[in-house]
Design a protein around this motif. Structure first.
Motif, PDB file in Angstrom:
ATOM      1  N   ASN A 106      57.043  42.194  52.555  1.00 47.69           N
ATOM      2  CA  ASN A 106      56.936  41.077  53.500  1.00 47.69           C
ATOM      3  C   ASN A 106      56.457  41.560  54.860  1.00 47.69           C
ATOM      4  O   ASN A 106      56.617  42.736  55.223  1.00 47.69           O
ATOM      5  N   ASP A 107      55.870  40.627  55.579  1.00 54.02           N
ATOM      6  CA  ASP A 107      55.520  40.897  56.981  1.00 54.02           C
ATOM      7  C   ASP A 107      56.793  41.074  57.802  1.00 54.02           C
ATOM      8  O   ASP A 107      57.852  40.519  57.462  1.00 54.02           O
ATOM      9  N   HIS A 108      56.701  41.861  58.844  1.00 46.70           N
ATOM     10  CA  HIS A 108      57.835  42.123  59.731  1.00 46.70           C
ATOM     11  C   HIS A 108      57.602  41.432  61.071  1.00 46.70           C
ATOM     12  O   HIS A 108      56.523  41.562  61.673  1.00 46.70           O
ATOM     13  N   LEU A 128      58.969  36.789  66.927  1.00 47.45           N
ATOM     14  CA  LEU A 128      57.753  37.214  67.596  1.00 47.45           C
ATOM     15  C   LEU A 128      56.620  37.383  66.601  1.00 47.45           C
ATOM     16  O   LEU A 128      56.763  37.166  65.396  1.00 47.45           O
ATOM     17  N   ASP A 129      55.464  37.780  67.127  1.00 54.36           N
ATOM     18  CA  ASP A 129      54.294  37.952  66.270  1.00 54.36           C
ATOM     19  C   ASP A 129      54.520  39.084  65.275  1.00 54.36           C
ATOM     20  O   ASP A 129      55.355  39.964  65.467  1.00 54.36           O
ATOM     21  N   LYS A 130      53.730  39.082  64.249  1.00 58.94           N
ATOM     22  CA  LYS A 130      53.800  40.087  63.198  1.00 58.94           C
ATOM     23  C   LYS A 130      53.565  41.482  63.779  1.00 58.94           C
ATOM     24  O   LYS A 130      52.702  41.677  64.635  1.00 58.94           O
ATOM     25  N   THR A 131      54.327  42.454  63.296  1.00 58.80           N
ATOM     26  CA  THR A 131      54.128  43.830  63.735  1.00 58.80           C
ATOM     27  C   THR A 131      52.947  44.443  62.997  1.00 58.80           C
ATOM     28  O   THR A 131      52.307  43.811  62.145  1.00 58.80           O
ATOM     29  N   ALA A 132      52.680  45.698  63.290  1.00 55.84           N
ATOM     30  CA  ALA A 132      51.543  46.385  62.657  1.00 55.84           C
ATOM     31  C   ALA A 132      51.837  46.789  61.203  1.00 55.84           C
ATOM     32  O   ALA A 132      50.967  47.334  60.512  1.00 55.84           O
ATOM     33  N   TRP A 133      53.077  46.578  60.754  1.00 58.40           N
ATOM     34  CA  TRP A 133      53.415  46.916  59.364  1.00 58.40           C
ATOM     35  C   TRP A 133      52.611  46.080  58.376  1.00 58.40           C
ATOM     36  O   TRP A 133      52.532  44.865  58.492  1.00 58.40           O
ATOM     37  N   GLU A 134      51.990  46.766  57.403  1.00 58.28           N
ATOM     38  CA  GLU A 134      51.277  46.087  56.328  1.00 58.28           C
ATOM     39  C   GLU A 134      52.128  46.121  55.067  1.00 58.28           C
ATOM     40  O   GLU A 134      52.471  47.198  54.579  1.00 58.28           O
ATOM     41  N   PRO A 135      52.504  44.951  54.559  1.00 64.25           N
ATOM     42  CA  PRO A 135      53.335  44.937  53.342  1.00 64.25           C
ATOM     43  C   PRO A 135      52.686  45.715  52.193  1.00 64.25           C
ATOM     44  O   PRO A 135      51.457  45.707  52.045  1.00 64.25           O
ATOM     45  N   ARG A 136      53.531  46.397  51.437  1.00 70.68           N
ATOM     46  CA  ARG A 136      53.144  47.131  50.227  1.00 70.68           C
ATOM     47  C   ARG A 136      52.211  48.308  50.521  1.00 70.68           C
ATOM     48  O   ARG A 136      51.555  48.835  49.622  1.00 70.68           O
ATOM     49  N   SER A 137      52.187  48.766  51.772  1.00 69.48           N
ATOM     50  CA  SER A 137      51.208  49.787  52.152  1.00 69.48           C
ATOM     51  C   SER A 137      51.727  51.211  51.995  1.00 69.48           C
ATOM     52  O   SER A 137      50.917  52.153  51.961  1.00 69.48           O
ATOM     53  N   LYS A 138      53.036  51.410  51.922  1.00 73.03           N
ATOM     54  CA  LYS A 138      53.595  52.758  51.871  1.00 73.03           C
ATOM     55  C   LYS A 138      54.665  52.828  50.782  1.00 73.03           C
ATOM     56  O   LYS A 138      55.396  51.868  50.563  1.00 73.03           O
ATOM     57  N   PRO A 139      54.783  53.977  50.127  1.00 72.13           N
ATOM     58  CA  PRO A 139      55.867  54.129  49.140  1.00 72.13           C
ATOM     59  C   PRO A 139      57.190  54.439  49.832  1.00 72.13           C
ATOM     60  O   PRO A 139      57.227  54.894  50.969  1.00 72.13           O
ATOM     61  N   ILE A 140      58.247  54.204  49.130  1.00 70.52           N
ATOM     62  CA  ILE A 140      59.594  54.462  49.627  1.00 70.52           C
ATOM     63  C   ILE A 140      60.141  55.695  48.922  1.00 70.52           C
ATOM     64  O   ILE A 140      60.042  55.826  47.703  1.00 70.52           O
TER      65      ILE A 140
END
Length: 794
Positions: free
Chosen positions: A119-121, A130-142
């Motif tokens: 999800n968007d943060h 507030l507006d969406k942060t620079a985080w892109e959903p599904r962009s990095k592994p955990i």
């Protein structure tokens, strides 16, 4: 719902980028510059507590893998939370809901990793999104930099806590009774891996072509670099060893196997399908069974140890761990009248109950030695005990709990019942029911049932409390200190035939050492650098040295001369009754390395440390009276002849030939410095005939001399009913010698125990008026035995 970021800190750790900068992971405060997300995954997977009325009781057991798996992304921290400690005690669960217009429940769920990832943060400041942060959903592994659970009772209630008396943060999980519990730790690990291995829960990313949770970067907490079992066993070196039993360590536990998986594999190898093991819980730390054992024997050991029933239902063999929980409550109205009555109860006599149970097992850790756990009722007799040996590795406390369960079950199951239920009851063999027919409720396990008409049941009474767990760690398993193996001291003994042995000619080997290395290997040298294993010596022999001389004494009667003092280098000596000595007790060999006399003793008195005075002896046993010297000097070796000695493998055709050997710890290579060489020659003393008895000489008319003697035998001569002892040789033959000083005047080979030394022979031999006659029995393998001697003075 309002929740501060600080509430999540005990569950989430840190995230890092390639520059080793650290960021706190928080659903409301994300950073676009991270290259990977790392989560400290200590999340509760259960909410188990005492009693059967808790909210999760429907799952049946805290060990239920489906229950734990469902709570990886469910339960506390996902579906609901406790608003206060009182709410937790009373199980008042508040659903986790985002009451804002955005309906983003996932931002309040600290276990909703997927919601955070896909999800968007948006930061919320003062309730404003507030507006969406620079985080892109599904962009990095955990990555899970840590996940784990302490091996403590109900550890999955609060996997992140630990016990450590030296820490201010030491505490047990919610509702834990503080017992060691390896099973719950294993089930936690299985549940976490099972959940995230499912693609339905761990989706693929279209950006980096990998799963959301990278299990190749999931690190189980905690593996210790200190070697097991010295950690935790060596408490003098590591002071935190006591924390291991209930801690997060998987060191020493990682090789254990789930009980359900072991049972399923045994059934699969036996071709037994289908099988249901979903209600089997336990940890198998080690199991040693012969390869010839049947699958049934293997399963029986596991079922006895862990309290498991096997029930066939609808074509499936179901294994179920006993818990005593009733699946149905039945009253008098539920029973069907059969055989003239509704309910028949039978109680077996108490005389059938031993009252004492012993369990043999292999101790966990240390040297994995064999031990015995015992449970006993206060009113039990020590004369009657039941027991069994299990080929399982167990902690001492767990073995004791098993013995206590067996003992209690044995007394409870004296009560049995017979009743009938309608076919529609749905109750069958293996089920536990609660019966209340007006005289009080009791719990019964159905053992047998018919399949036609009214279901006639045979049941055994059970007590649910019998199957409760308890403390399995008693702190008694300590690793033995390590001592580097050093050289051993062999004693080569060419002994007469000892009663009870079969190979007469083979010599014996006694081995001692300053520090016993365990098994000792004897190799025979076959070439300049070639060795062949000859035998293994499992135990250290009891060897001593005489401190006083032992003078000769007649054989066949008690020697009550001065006490023989022996200083034992290893082992102890004990007195025995004369009857036991006559039966073979307290048998020793005394010698200087070549000839050995076998003697026995009845009295042993410790007169100094490791020093004994031996009195009331039987000398020259097993025919060694023929080689007994005038005295054995101080400094002679004494070896206890018992099961600690090993037999050297030697063919008959090698008798009389010198053989080279190498001996040392079996755990060390053949060229190790602890190995030592020696040579030995076996003469086959076990085949040597005994010295003839009662040699008598009689003068005859005309100057002739008659010699006669009595034959003895080295085996089979103790039967009182036989008229003559057996020959024990290929033929009866004797060697007679006439000696004058050191010169042999005549030598005759005879086939009967008599000889006439005529006057003519005496004149021919030049015997004169004084000479000696010697007689020995002859073996076809080793030649003549010891000579009996008689002096002649005409």
């Amino acid at each position: 719902m309002q929740q501060s970021p600080a509430d999540w800190s005990e569950y989430f750790g840190y995230i890092t980028d390639q520059g080793d900068r650290f960021f706190h992971l928080d659903p409301l405060w994300a950073d676009a510059n991270i290259d990977a997300v790392a989560i400290d995954n200590y999340m509760p997977l259960s909410d188990w507590r005492d009693g059967t009325e808790h909210a999760d009781a429907g799952w049946g057991s805290i060990y239920n893998l489906d229950y734990l798996t469902a709570n990886v992304a469910g339960g506390e921290g996902y579906d609901w939370f406790y608003a206060s400690a009182l709410d937790r005690d009373q199980q008042r669960r508040t659903p986790i809901r985002d009451e804002s217009v955005w309906q983003e429940d996932w931002i309040w769920r600290y276990k909703d990793i997927r919601g955070w990832w896909e999800n968007d943060h948006h930061d919320r400041v003062g309730g404003v999104r507030l507006d969406k942060t620079a985080w892109e959903p599904r962009s990095k592994p955990i990555w899970f930099t840590e996940y784990g659970c302490a091996a403590i009772d109900r550890g999955t209630n609060q996997p992140n806590v630990f016990l450590d008396p030296k820490s201010s943060e030491s505490r047990a999980p919610y509702f834990s009774r503080g017992w060691r519990d390896d099973t719950v730790q294993m089930q936690y690990v299985r549940a976490v891996n099972r959940y995230w291995s499912d693609p339905a829960h761990n989706p693929q990313s279209e950006f980096y072509q990998g799963p959301m949770v990278d299990l190749t970067r999931a690190h189980l907490w905690a593996w210790d670099a200190r070697p097991y079992p010295w950690f935790p066993g060596n408490a003098t070196l590591w002071s935190d060893g006591a924390n291991w039993a209930r801690g997060h360590w998987v060191t020493g536990r990682a090789t254990a196997q789930p009980l359900d998986a072991v049972i399923a594999e045994i059934c699969a190898r036996a071709g037994l399908t289908p099988v249901d093991v979903s209600r089997v819980y336990g940890v198998v730390r080690g199991m040693a069974v012969p390869s010839t054992d049947s699958p049934r024997a293997m399963l029986q050991a596991l079922m006895l140890a862990f309290g498991i029933d096997a029930v066939e239902r609808d074509g499936t063999l179901r294994f179920v761990t006993r818990d005593g929980r009733a699946v149905a409550r039945l009253g008098a109205d539920n029973l069907v009248r059969a055989d003239g009555g509704d309910l028949t109860r039978i109680r077996a006599p108490q005389a059938d109950d031993a009252g004492r149970v012993r369990l043999g097992y292999v101790a966990e850790g240390g040297d994995f030695d064999l031990r015995t756990a015992e449970a006993v009722f206060p009113d039990a007799s020590s004369a009657r005990a039941a027991g069994s040996d299990l080929p399982l590795v167990l902690p001492e406390g767990e073995a004791r709990l098993i013995a206590e369960r067996w003992l209690t079950e044995a007394r409870v199951v004296r009560d049995s019942a017979r009743f009938a239920l309608p076919p529609s009851s749905g109750v069958g063999a293996g089920d536990v029911v609660e019966l209340d027919t007006g005289a009080g409720a009791s719990v019964w396990r159905i053992d047998r049932t018919t399949l036609s008409g009214p279901r006639e049941m045979e049941a055994t009474r059970v007590e649910p409390g019998v199957y409760g767990h308890g403390e399995t760690d008693l702190g008694g398993s300590q690793a033995a200190g390590y001592t580097a193996p050093g050289p051993v001291q062999p004693v080569f003994l060419d002994l007469p035939l000892i009663p009870g042995t079969e190979v007469a000619h083979a010599p014996w080997l006694a081995v001692s050492a300053r520090a016993w290395p365990g098994a000792v290997a004897l190799h025979r040298r076959e070439g300049s650098d070639q060795f062949v294993l000859n035998t293994l010596v499992a135990q250290r022999a009891f060897i001593g040295v005489t401190a006083t001389p032992l003078v000769a004494a007649p054989a066949g009667r008690w020697d009550n001369g001065p006490a023989l003092r022996v200083r034992m280098m290893r082992g102890v000596l004990q007195s025995a009754s004369p009857q036991d000595v006559l039966g073979g007790a307290n048998r020793l060999a005394i010698g200087l390395g070549e000839d050995w006399e076998v003697f026995q003793f009845a009295e042993a008195e410790m007169v100094a440390p490791d020093t004994y005075a031996l009195r009331r002896r039987l000398r020259g046993q097993q025919g060694t009276d023929g080689i007994m010297p005038l005295d054995w000097p101080a400094g002679a070796l004494v070896v206890v002849l018992d099961g600690r000695l090993a037999r050297i493998d030697l063919p008959r055709d090698a008798l009389g030939g010198e053989r080279a050997y190498r001996i040392g710890p079996a755990s060390r290579p053949i060229d190790d410095a602890s190995q030592r060489d020696f040579v030995a020659t076996a003469q086959g003393v076990g085949l040597r005939p005994y010295r003839p008895a009662h040699l008598r000489l009689h003068a005859l008319a005309g100057g002739d001399l008659a010699a006669a003697w009595v034959r003895r035998t080295r085996e089979g001569g103790d039967a009182w009913g036989s008229a003559e002892v057996p020959v024990a040789e290929a033929y009866e033959r004797y060697m007679l010698r006439v000696r004058l000083g050191g010169e042999v005047l005549r030598e005759e080979v005879l086939d009967n125990p008599a000889f006439i030394y005529t006057a003519a022979m005496q004149a021919t031999d030049g015997a004169g008026a004084a000479f000696a006659v010697e007689v020995a029995q002859v073996s076809d393998v080793v030649g003549p035995g010891p000579f009996a001697r008689a002096e002649v003075l005409l």
